[in-house]
Scaffold this motif. Structure first.
Motif, mmCIF file in Angstrom:
data_model
loop_
_atom_site.group_PDB
_atom_site.id
_atom_site.type_symbol
_atom_site.label_atom_id
_atom_site.label_comp_id
_atom_site.label_asym_id
_atom_site.label_seq_id
_atom_site.Cartn_x
_atom_site.Cartn_y
_atom_site.Cartn_z
ATOM 1 N N ASN A 3 0.850 -1.189 0.000
ATOM 2 C CA ASN A 3 0.000 0.000 0.000
ATOM 3 C C ASN A 3 0.882 1.234 0.000
ATOM 4 N N PHE A 4 0.783 2.033 -1.045
ATOM 5 C CA PHE A 4 1.531 3.287 -1.085
ATOM 6 C C PHE A 4 0.569 4.413 -1.437
ATOM 7 N N CYS A 5 0.724 5.522 -0.751
ATOM 8 C CA CYS A 5 -0.033 6.722 -1.087
ATOM 9 C C CYS A 5 0.959 7.684 -1.720
ATOM 10 N N LEU A 6 0.906 7.802 -3.028
ATOM 11 C CA LEU A 6 1.942 8.521 -3.763
ATOM 12 C C LEU A 6 1.388 9.760 -4.445
ATOM 13 N N PRO A 7 2.198 10.802 -4.532
ATOM 14 C CA PRO A 7 1.783 11.965 -5.332
ATOM 15 C C PRO A 7 1.820 11.593 -6.812
ATOM 16 N N GLU A 8 1.130 12.375 -7.635
ATOM 17 C CA GLU A 8 1.083 12.057 -9.060
ATOM 18 C C GLU A 8 2.459 12.186 -9.699
ATOM 19 N N ARG A 9 3.253 13.106 -9.213
ATOM 20 C CA ARG A 9 4.599 13.288 -9.755
ATOM 21 C C ARG A 9 5.605 13.267 -8.614
ATOM 22 N N TRP A 10 6.694 12.587 -8.869
ATOM 23 C CA TRP A 10 7.763 12.537 -7.866
ATOM 24 C C TRP A 10 8.672 13.742 -8.021
ATOM 25 N N ASP A 11 8.915 14.402 -6.928
ATOM 26 C CA ASP A 11 9.835 15.528 -6.886
ATOM 27 C C ASP A 11 11.094 15.060 -6.163
ATOM 28 N N GLU A 12 12.235 15.198 -6.796
ATOM 29 C CA GLU A 12 13.492 14.740 -6.201
ATOM 30 C C GLU A 12 13.727 15.390 -4.835
ATOM 31 N N ASP A 81 11.992 -5.866 6.050
ATOM 32 C CA ASP A 81 11.746 -6.840 4.989
ATOM 33 C C ASP A 81 11.542 -6.173 3.631
ATOM 34 N N ALA A 82 11.242 -7.006 2.638
ATOM 35 C CA ALA A 82 10.919 -6.545 1.281
ATOM 36 C C ALA A 82 12.022 -5.686 0.675
ATOM 37 N N ILE A 83 13.268 -6.024 0.964
ATOM 38 C CA ILE A 83 14.401 -5.231 0.464
ATOM 39 C C ILE A 83 14.478 -5.297 -1.056
ATOM 40 N N GLN A 84 14.332 -6.493 -1.612
ATOM 41 C CA GLN A 84 14.379 -6.641 -3.064
ATOM 42 C C GLN A 84 13.165 -5.976 -3.713
ATOM 43 N N ALA A 85 12.006 -6.116 -3.076
ATOM 44 C CA ALA A 85 10.803 -5.490 -3.623
ATOM 45 C C ALA A 85 10.924 -3.974 -3.612
ATOM 46 N N LEU A 86 11.511 -3.420 -2.543
ATOM 47 C CA LEU A 86 11.701 -1.975 -2.458
ATOM 48 C C LEU A 86 12.596 -1.482 -3.592
ATOM 49 N N GLU A 87 13.625 -2.252 -3.900
ATOM 50 C CA GLU A 87 14.513 -1.860 -4.996
ATOM 51 C C GLU A 87 13.760 -1.851 -6.322
ATOM 52 N N ALA A 88 12.866 -2.819 -6.501
ATOM 53 C CA ALA A 88 12.066 -2.869 -7.726
ATOM 54 C C ALA A 88 11.138 -1.665 -7.820
ATOM 55 N N PHE A 89 10.576 -1.251 -6.682
ATOM 56 C CA PHE A 89 9.696 -0.080 -6.676
ATOM 57 C C PHE A 89 10.479 1.190 -6.986
ATOM 58 N N GLN A 90 11.718 1.268 -6.501
ATOM 59 C CA GLN A 90 12.535 2.443 -6.816
ATOM 60 C C GLN A 90 12.739 2.573 -8.320
ATOM 61 N N ALA A 92 10.762 1.304 -10.641
ATOM 62 C CA ALA A 92 9.482 1.567 -11.278
ATOM 63 C C ALA A 92 9.073 3.035 -11.178
ATOM 64 N N TYR A 93 9.318 3.649 -10.014
ATOM 65 C CA TYR A 93 8.839 5.013 -9.784
ATOM 66 C C TYR A 93 9.884 6.085 -10.071
ATOM 67 N N LEU A 94 11.158 5.718 -9.984
ATOM 68 C CA LEU A 94 12.199 6.738 -10.112
ATOM 69 C C LEU A 94 13.109 6.531 -11.318
ATOM 70 N N GLY A 95 12.906 5.454 -12.059
ATOM 71 C CA GLY A 95 13.778 5.198 -13.202
ATOM 72 C C GLY A 95 14.936 4.302 -12.816
ATOM 73 N N LEU A 96 16.143 4.661 -13.186
ATOM 74 C CA LEU A 96 17.306 3.832 -12.902
ATOM 75 C C LEU A 96 17.499 3.659 -11.404
ATOM 76 N N PRO A 97 18.065 2.510 -10.972
ATOM 77 C CA PRO A 97 18.270 2.292 -9.532
ATOM 78 C C PRO A 97 19.105 3.403 -8.921
ATOM 79 N N ARG A 98 18.665 3.863 -7.757
ATOM 80 C CA ARG A 98 19.430 4.867 -7.031
ATOM 81 C C ARG A 98 20.635 4.196 -6.389
ATOM 82 N N ARG A 99 21.681 4.966 -6.178
ATOM 83 C CA ARG A 99 22.881 4.435 -5.546
ATOM 84 C C ARG A 99 23.189 5.200 -4.276
ATOM 85 N N PRO A 100 23.438 4.517 -3.178
ATOM 86 C CA PRO A 100 23.396 3.060 -3.073
ATOM 87 C C PRO A 100 21.960 2.550 -2.973
ATOM 88 N N SER A 101 21.695 1.415 -3.578
ATOM 89 C CA SER A 101 20.364 0.814 -3.546
ATOM 90 C C SER A 101 20.194 0.017 -2.258
#
Length: 244
Positions: A3-12, A81-90, A92-101
């Protein structure tokens, strides 16, 4: 499910602000003076870990974003938990994986070339969902690629031989000690004994006292990044009803 409550656009800048809030809140919680005793209905496993007085090394931070600023409503330093899933969400929502992931940070906790056992406590929780098992298997492949482990294995604590765990030097505890309601199980005692001899690394570092709700009261008094947390009483319930 997530469950995520997300804004329509992500602001860095918004993401950076949320991350900074989470890190500051984690530092505050780690300095709180939590206490745990048998009178608090603590399980034997919780008491065994509390006696070690470990410093938390990671956390899952729950944050709500108000118009003024992010506010922390809970910090869980045990069931990270859900460390791998969190990386997948990053991705999906932010583009390329952030570093450090998330998986980059996790691999830094363990020595290269060692063996890692992922203890899946949720396998004994009665859930029929296979999502966790799938996510953990993907995590195995990721960690093998990034860390060059000698081996990574998902272990069902209900089925493993305690002596087999002696072959591992690292342990990712996927769950929390309150799941273990009876005496300290033999497989966990092997891990505790190995850790006491300096022959094991744990992730996360379980510190049960800091995971209790009452610690949020102390944390919210020390750091305004926390949403105000009140002790349970009829007076406080009436106060919250008036405010909301």
């Amino acid at each position: 499910p997530y469950n995520f409550c997300l804004p329509e656009r992500w602001d860095e800048r918004l993401i950076t602000r949320i991350e900074d809030t989470a890190l500051k809140g984690f530092a505050t919680l780690a300095q709180c003076s939590g206490e745990l005793s048998t009178s608090a209905n603590a399980t034997p496993s919780e008491l065994a870990f509390e006696a070690l007085k470990l410093t938390p090394t990671s956390a899952r931070v729950d944050i709500i974003y108000k118009k003024e600023c992010p506010k922390i409503i809970e910090i869980n330093t045990q069931w990270v938990d859900a460390i791998q899933a969190l990386e997948a969400f990053q991705v999906a929502y932010l583009g390329l994986p952030r570093r450090p992931s998330p998986t980059d940070l996790m691999t830094e906790c363990f020595a290269k070339g060692s063996k890692l056992a992922i203890i899946n406590l949720t396998s004994g929780s009665g859930s029929r969902s296979k999502g966790c098992e799938t996510e953990l298997q993907v995590l195995v492949n990721t960690l093998l690629r990034k860390n060059k482990f000698a081996g990574v294995e998902v272990v069902d604590p209900r089925k493993v031989r305690p002596t087999y765990l002696g072959e591992f030097t690292n342990f990712y505890l996927n769950g929390e000690p309150s799941m273990l309601r009876s005496d300290v199980p033999d497989w966990l005692q092997v891990i505790l004994d190995k850790f006491a001899r300096g022959g094991a690394t744990l992730f996360p570092n379980w510190r049960p006292a800091l995971d209790k709700k009452r610690v949020l009261i102390e944390a919210s008094q020390k750091n305004p990044d926390f949403a105000p947390t009140l002790g349970w009483s009829s007076e406080n319930v009436k106060k919250m009803q008036r405010e909301f």
